[in-house]
Design a protein around this motif. Structure first.
Motif, PDB file in Angstrom:
ATOM      1  N   SER A 144       0.845  -1.191   0.000  1.00 19.88           N
ATOM      2  CA  SER A 144       0.000   0.000   0.000  1.00 19.88           C
ATOM      3  C   SER A 144       0.875   1.233   0.000  1.00 19.88           C
ATOM      4  CB  SER A 144      -0.911   0.031   1.239  1.00 19.88           C
ATOM      5  OG  SER A 144      -1.796  -1.055   1.244  1.00 19.88           O
TER       6      SER A 144
ATOM      7  N   ALA B 271       0.958   4.795   1.861  1.00 20.33           N
ATOM      8  CA  ALA B 271       0.380   5.597   2.945  1.00 20.33           C
ATOM      9  C   ALA B 271       0.324   7.053   2.507  1.00 20.33           C
ATOM     10  CB  ALA B 271       1.219   5.455   4.220  1.00 20.33           C
TER      11      ALA B 271
ATOM     12  N   CYS C  51      -3.642   3.691   1.441  1.00 26.18           N
ATOM     13  CA  CYS C  51      -4.100   3.483   2.816  1.00 26.18           C
ATOM     14  C   CYS C  51      -3.846   4.758   3.604  1.00 26.18           C
ATOM     15  CB  CYS C  51      -3.400   2.289   3.462  1.00 26.18           C
ATOM     16  SG  CYS C  51      -1.662   2.557   3.879  1.00 26.18           S
ATOM     17  N   SER C  52      -4.527   4.904   4.699  1.00 24.18           N
ATOM     18  CA  SER C  52      -4.369   6.087   5.542  1.00 24.18           C
ATOM     19  C   SER C  52      -3.104   5.980   6.388  1.00 24.18           C
ATOM     20  CB  SER C  52      -5.585   6.248   6.461  1.00 24.18           C
ATOM     21  OG  SER C  52      -5.613   5.197   7.417  1.00 24.18           O
TER      22      SER C  52
ATOM     23  N   HIS D 105      -3.046   6.377   9.517  1.00 26.37           N
ATOM     24  CA  HIS D 105      -3.453   5.626  10.711  1.00 26.37           C
ATOM     25  C   HIS D 105      -3.340   4.120  10.450  1.00 26.37           C
ATOM     26  CE1 HIS D 105      -5.540   4.637  14.387  1.00 26.37           C
ATOM     27  NE2 HIS D 105      -6.464   3.973  13.713  1.00 26.37           N
ATOM     28  N   HIS D 106      -3.791   3.695   9.269  1.00 29.00           N
ATOM     29  CA  HIS D 106      -3.686   2.283   8.905  1.00 29.00           C
ATOM     30  C   HIS D 106      -2.213   1.846   8.848  1.00 29.00           C
ATOM     31  CE1 HIS D 106      -4.541  -1.481   6.704  1.00 29.00           C
ATOM     32  NE2 HIS D 106      -3.457  -1.180   6.007  1.00 29.00           N
TER      33      HIS D 106
ATOM     34  N   ARG E 252      -0.827   1.327  12.362  1.00 28.64           N
ATOM     35  CA  ARG E 252      -1.341   0.081  12.949  1.00 28.64           C
ATOM     36  C   ARG E 252      -0.651  -1.131  12.324  1.00 28.64           C
ATOM     37  NH1 ARG E 252      -7.543  -0.581  12.670  1.00 28.64           N
ATOM     38  NH2 ARG E 252      -7.158   0.226  10.585  1.00 28.64           N
ATOM     39  N   TRP E 253      -0.436  -1.063  10.995  1.00 29.50           N
ATOM     40  CA  TRP E 253       0.271  -2.144  10.313  1.00 29.50           C
ATOM     41  C   TRP E 253       1.692  -2.280  10.849  1.00 29.50           C
ATOM     42  CZ3 TRP E 253       4.782  -1.805   7.519  1.00 29.50           C
ATOM     43  CH2 TRP E 253       5.164  -2.945   6.794  1.00 29.50           C
TER      44      TRP E 253
ATOM     45  N   ALA F 220      -0.202  -8.889   9.472  1.00 30.95           N
ATOM     46  CA  ALA F 220      -1.045  -8.155   8.535  1.00 30.95           C
ATOM     47  C   ALA F 220      -1.035  -8.823   7.167  1.00 30.95           C
ATOM     48  CB  ALA F 220      -0.551  -6.707   8.422  1.00 30.95           C
TER      49      ALA F 220
END
Length: 303
Positions: free
Chosen positions: A192, A194, A220-221, A223-224, A227-228, A235
């Motif tokens: 992804s 970011a 992806c954000s 924030h995502h 977290r990843w 993940a």
């Protein structure tokens, strides 16, 4: 005769500082505003208070010295107030940096912050500014320098491009090869991008990576991404292309490697054309040189 507090503050600043430039800097206003208030006071009194020399210094007239003596107690209160403010800011005047929170958390912005905080004239503070609040934040004086990806248009504003923010690939810590990740390698992964910018620009950057052989990928954000990064091995994605966060050392399970393709997020800085800190342009040039400096480059400072 009635004197408003602003007139007293300007008169006191001119008596103390000896120039409209230094007085405006002390009062956090423009030189033109200092001159306007000074001239209004002279009109009320019917006497000249200050003479301006060729070098820009101001010299109090006999009338100014007389006014200083006659209003000594009141002016002393004003000066005590100013001294209190200076004591609060005893480490230097405050220079307010505005940026989106996602931008603030990048290593690129961390380099800017560290460059400016070594200037002994200032204490550096940060103001979180949303994408649609930038112009209002600068024009109101809420922040002195606004850093953004899209830039902030406005007749009263000056905007300059800074070195762009390079993209890294965040992947598992057990990768042993420290070389840049080439797009062809990304094509074999689930990955992804970011985003810390508007969707259109993020999609354009994503497409540039794809066209360079990077495979599909998706957005992806931020924030995502964080977290990843905290639990990467569990993940679905193998990697996330990102602007390296300033707090990356707190993510021991992830390694950050340069992306081997010419793709990056631009960075702009905006400020008032007529700002009380008249040397902002010089400071912006200093930041620009620091970001470009090969011996102090962003990559090496974060490795």
């Amino acid at each position: 005769m009635h004197f408003d507090p602003e007139q007293l503050r300007v008169f006191s600043a001119l008596m103390t500082e000896g120039s409209t430039s230094r007085a405006s800097l002390e009062l956090r206003t423009s030189r033109s505003n200092v001159r306007r208030i000074w001239q209004n006071l002279e009109e009320q009194l019917g006497e000249s208070l200050f003479l301006t020399r060729d070098n820009g210094e101001t010299e109090p007239t006999t009338a100014a010295r007389r006014l200083d003596r006659e209003m000594n107690s009141l002016l002393e209160e004003v000066r005590r107030f100013e001294a209190t403010i200076r004591k609060i800011h005893q480490n230097g005047r405050v220079l307010r940096l505005g940026a989106d929170r996602n931008l603030f958390n990048t290593g690129h912005f961390g380099r800017i912050f560290n460059t400016l905080r070594h200037d002994p004239r200032f204490r550096i503070s940060f103001l979180e500014v949303g994408a649609d609040e930038g112009k209002a934040a600068v024009e109101s004086g809420a922040c002195d320098l606004l850093f953004s990806i899209e830039g902030v248009p406005g007749r009263r504003l000056e905007s300059r491009e800074l070195p762009p923010m390079a993209l890294d690939v965040a992947c598992f810590r057990d990768r042993e090869d420290p070389s840049p990740v080439q797009p062809e390698e990304l094509s074999n992964w689930s990955w992804s991008l970011a985003t810390i910018t508007g969707e259109n620009r993020a999609l354009d950057t994503l497409n540039r990576i794809r066209k360079s052989g990077g495979g599909e990928g998706h957005l992806c954000s931020q924030h995502h991404f964080m977290r990843w990064a905290e639990n990467a091995k569990s993940a679905e994605e193998d990697a996330v292309v990102c602007v390296r966060p300033v707090s990356f050392r707190r993510l021991p399970q992830v390694t950050f490697l340069p992306l081997g393709v010419e793709a990056s997020y631009p960075l702009n800085v905006s400020y008032l054309k007529q700002h009380p800190y008249e040397f902002l342009e010089t400071m912006v040039g200093h930041v620009d040189r620091a970001l470009k400096s090969p011996e102090n480059g962003l990559r090496s400072s974060e490795s």
